[in-house]
Each structure stands twice: as C-alpha cells, then as structure tokens.
Design a protein around this motif. Structure first.
Motif, PDB file in Angstrom:
ATOM      1  N   ARG A  93       0.352   4.066  -2.392  1.00  0.00           N
ATOM      2  CA  ARG A  93       0.298   5.931  -1.542  1.00  0.00           C
ATOM      3  C   ARG A  93       1.701   6.756  -1.835  1.00  0.00           C
ATOM      4  NH1 ARG A  93      -0.657   6.946   4.366  1.00  0.00           N
ATOM      5  NH2 ARG A  93       1.693   8.698   4.563  1.00  0.00           N
ATOM      6  N   LEU A 125       1.234  -0.891  -0.306  1.00  0.00           N
ATOM      7  CA  LEU A 125       0.252   0.111   0.012  1.00  0.00           C
ATOM      8  C   LEU A 125       0.991   1.668  -0.057  1.00  0.00           C
ATOM      9  CD1 LEU A 125      -2.849   1.117   0.580  1.00  0.00           C
ATOM     10  CD2 LEU A 125      -2.900   1.085   2.429  1.00  0.00           C
ATOM     11  N   ASP A 126       1.872   1.170   0.523  1.00  0.00           N
ATOM     12  CA  ASP A 126       2.920   2.352   0.508  1.00  0.00           C
ATOM     13  C   ASP A 126       3.497   2.364  -0.894  1.00  0.00           C
ATOM     14  OD1 ASP A 126       2.623   3.230   3.242  1.00  0.00           O
ATOM     15  OD2 ASP A 126       5.058   1.905   3.578  1.00  0.00           O
ATOM     16  N   ALA A 144      -5.451   6.936   3.185  1.00  0.00           N
ATOM     17  CA  ALA A 144      -4.537   6.422   3.621  1.00  0.00           C
ATOM     18  C   ALA A 144      -3.452   6.966   2.125  1.00  0.00           C
ATOM     19  CB  ALA A 144      -3.550   4.552   3.585  1.00  0.00           C
ATOM     20  N   SER A 151       0.107   4.229   6.029  1.00  0.00           N
ATOM     21  CA  SER A 151      -1.236   2.677   5.592  1.00  0.00           C
ATOM     22  C   SER A 151      -1.046   1.889   6.344  1.00  0.00           C
ATOM     23  CB  SER A 151       0.193   1.531   4.453  1.00  0.00           C
ATOM     24  OG  SER A 151       0.360   3.057   3.443  1.00  0.00           O
ATOM     25  N   ILE A 172      -8.157   2.431   2.489  1.00  0.00           N
ATOM     26  CA  ILE A 172      -6.689   2.924   1.419  1.00  0.00           C
ATOM     27  C   ILE A 172      -7.032   4.189   0.283  1.00  0.00           C
ATOM     28  CG2 ILE A 172      -6.427   1.702  -1.047  1.00  0.00           C
ATOM     29  CD1 ILE A 172      -7.138  -0.827   0.086  1.00  0.00           C
TER      30      ILE A 172
END
Length: 432
Positions: free
Chosen positions: A246, A242-243, A408, A415, A405
């Motif tokens: 992001r 997810l980072d 984030a 995240s 999500i």
C-alpha cells in the motif's frame, strides 16, 4: 503465471452440485475394499487399464506411447488404452466421467481437480495403498494432493513448474543497483524500487505487481486453517504485508495502472523492457528473447523471494477402477524418476517431482548461460516450493479478494478493513 487457477469457479461449484446430486460418493463400482472403504491394491499386475491425459497427444504422442510400451513390456499381460482430452473443457469432462462412474483408471489431475473428486469420496487415498510416497516425491508436490481437513493423499505428483526472479541489468544499473546482488526480501525490494525511482526521475520502475493470496503463502503467512474450514489471511502479519504494498503504491513505486483489470502484468512489462523485475518459470529467458531480442545479455536471475510457488500436474486413481493393482503400477511407472526426467528434457519449462531426480546433474548443474543458471535455480527451489493458493479458494473468492486489496492500495479502505472483508466473504462462500 502460477497464480492462475487451473479451473474456473463456476466449474468447481457446478461440479460439487453435480457429484453430490448423482450420489457418487464412496467406492463406486470397484472391487473389494479395505479399511475406510479404500480399495485393496494387492494382486497381480495384469489386464487392461485406461490412462487419461490432458492435451498431450498433439506434441507428445511418441513419449506417452513409449512409456506405455515400456510398461506393457515390464508387465506382460497388461494392456493400456490411452485417452487424451483437449485442453479446453477438461474439468467438465472429468465431472461428466465422474457422474457416469467412468473415470479412467489413471486420470491426469491437478490439486483443484483431485480435491473436488476426493471430497466426494471418488478417489483412492494413496497413503492407504502405497507406503513409498514420502520417499519418492518432493514434499511440496505431495502436499498439493493433500487437503486441509481431509486425511490422505489423492494424486501421484507428475511434472512441476515453479518461479524465480528475473532482473533487467540495464534497468538496475540505471538506478546504481547491483544486479549480481538483487533484493532477497520484500523490504529490500521496496528500498531498491525507491532508489531506482529517485535515480531515474520517476521514469523507471522495479516493482510492477500487486499482492494476491499466494503472496501471503510466499511470506509464510497462513491462508486457511488446518481443518480447511476457515480462511485466516487477515492476521496482523498479513495486514503488515499489505501495508508494505500500500505504501509502495502511494509512493509511486509501482505503475498507476497496476490495479486496473487491463493491466498487462509484470511479466509482459518486463519483456517489453518497461520494468526491471518479474517472476516467471525456469524457461522464461528463452521466451522473453523470442518476443524481444534486444533483451539478450540483459537478463539475470535469482531465487524467488520467500517460499517459491509450485504448479503441479498429477495422476489420480478412482475408487471405481476395476483393476487397482495395474492402475497403481501404471501411475507409479509413469511418474518414476527415469520417465519424468525424460519428459522434462522434452519440455524445458517443467521439472520432475521425483526426489531421486534431485541428484541428477542434468538438472542441478548449469551450462554457464543465463538460461541454464535460471533453470538450475528453479530446479533447486522444488524442495521448498509449495502450491500458493489452497484448493478451497474459488475464482469468485479470488475476484473479491483482489478487489479488496486494490481498494486498500488506493487508500479507499485500510489494509485491515480490506482483509477482514475479504476473509469474511471467502468464509461465507466456503460455507456454501
């Protein structure tokens, strides 16, 4: 897109209450049972059974009627009644039939549908009556009817779809990117998206999708535990993935409206020529050219990044069937390699789930066209593809996960905070 669920969350929850409150667990009013309350499948293949399909009659009557005629010819003394239900409201129809103990002998299901019925003890565990399953169907299609925390297989896989990557060669060329050697990992995708942004002065995008639960599955990250009792997609690996999205969003490598509810989606944007990459099914090129003929000659394809997603239709057998031997024989006949291949030739977007079909040159060899190459890539992916979201994931859960999500990706929360909150909410709803 495959990520769209086949049944609404409200219907799942309502179905659980309905089935439980009506006391429809166990063997129903079927015949003798074997070990573990499973009906016995031995006996002569004869007599009457009912086949129920989902919205096939309007376009595929000749095919289904042909399969039925061939089955009745192979097994003299059998008689198949075909019921076809409309596309809308099918889950409610199944629940109504289940509550009345009237599920047809061979019933068209999806993993989500069969999970709800199997959870209440209404379906035959096919492992207990058919020892040929593993040899007959590709693993991912069988896994779609095998549920965490519940032993057994609850559907014969029927027809399948999966996804692959599509690239706009003009867009790639604008960024000095080689469409013949496209990204094969998420990191490579982000790197090339950055290059395209720089080369185009921020006017062109390669990426235009946000992650969802299936994104973790594609990356090989566990989403739910083996017992099916707890969601676990807040691991360090999930946070790192997810980072990556992001940071890509923060850099402006994705359209700003990708997180909006009214976002068109990467497939539509690709078809409009607005972005350089999308994922879609094996027959996407033909569909895209119908909508935008100017894309002709500008689309190439490559294998999906990570584990390809799988959508699977199947047929299940209720324990209430009074003619299990014939129901089993019909389900096997409907889903055998020859009949599945014939169906797949009628419907370009689907593929057979039979392992024997993997050797069929009609599916595994291209014709030299971009469309043909794409179908071959999709077909060859079937042996690795898997259902991207666990059947326990409801619509309400997905909505909350997507909200976290999005938070984030915009930097409102980290995240780790997003996934911890999402997992906690999903587990709370799962416990209900």
């Amino acid at each position: 897109m495959i990520r769209r669920r086949a049944i609404a969350a409200g219907a799942i929850l309502a179905g659980t209450v309905l089935l439980s409150s009506c006391g429809l667990s166990g063997t129903g009013d079927g015949g003798q049972t074997g070990d573990g309350g499973q009906p016995k499948a031995g006996g002569e293949v004869t007599g009457k059974v009912t086949l129920q399909t989902w919205n096939l009659k309007s376009q595929f009557s000749d095919y289904i009627e042909g399969v039925i005629a061939a089955f009745e010819k192979k097994y003299p003394g059998t008689s198949v009644t075909w019921l076809d239900q409309p596309g809308d409201g099918y889950e409610e129809k199944l629940l109504t039939q289940a509550s009345a103990g009237e599920l047809p002998d061979v019933t068209n299901t999806t993993p989500v549908f069969s999970y709800q019925l199997a959870k209440e003890g209404l379906l035959v565990d096919l492992d207990s009556v058919d020892d040929s399953l593993k040899a007959t169907y590709v693993p991912g299609s069988l896994a779609g009817f095998q549920f965490n925390g519940q032993k057994g297989t609850y559907g014969y896989p029927w027809y399948l779809t999966t996804e692959l990557n599509y690239w706009n060669t003009d867009t790639m060329a604008a960024g000095d990117l080689d469409a013949k050697h496209p990204p094969t990992t998420l990191d490579e995708l982000v790197t090339q998206a950055r290059t395209l942004k720089e080369k185009s002065g921020g006017k062109s995008f390669l990426m235009s999708n946000k992650p969802y639960v299936g994104t973790f599955t594609a990356a090989g990250i566990p989403v739910i535990n083996e017992a099916g009792t707890e969601f676990v997609f807040n691991s360090d690996e999930a946070v790192a993935l997810l980072d990556t999205y992001r940071e890509a969003f923060k850099e402006g490598l994705l359209p700003k409206d990708v997180l909006n509810d009214d976002f068109l989606g990467n497939t539509q944007l690709f078809t409009k020529g607005s972005v350089g990459w999308t994922t879609a099914g094996g027959n996407f090129i033909g569909t895209a050219l119908e909508s935008n003929p100017s894309l002709k000659g500008k689309i190439t394809s490559s294998p999906y990044i990570g584990t390809p997603p799988l959508a699977v239709q199947g047929v299940s057998i209720p324990k209430s069937s009074k003619n299990l031997p014939t129901a089993k024989a019909l389900a096997q006949f409907l889903t055998n390699a020859a009949n599945q291949e014939a169906f797949a030739k009628l419907v370009p977007g689907i593929f057979p789930s039979a392992t024997a079909s993997q050797a069929n040159a009609a599916f595994g060899e291209g014709d030299g066209t971009p469309e043909g190459d794409a179908r071959v890539i999709a077909f060859k992916a079937l042996t690795q593809a898997k259902v991207p979201e666990p059947v326990q994931l409801t619509g309400a859960m997905s909505t909350y996960v997507n909200q976290q999500i999005a938070a984030a990706m915009t930097g409102e929360i980290t995240s780790k905070e997003a996934l911890d909150s999402a997992v906690a909410k999903c587990n709370q709803l799962l416990a209900q």
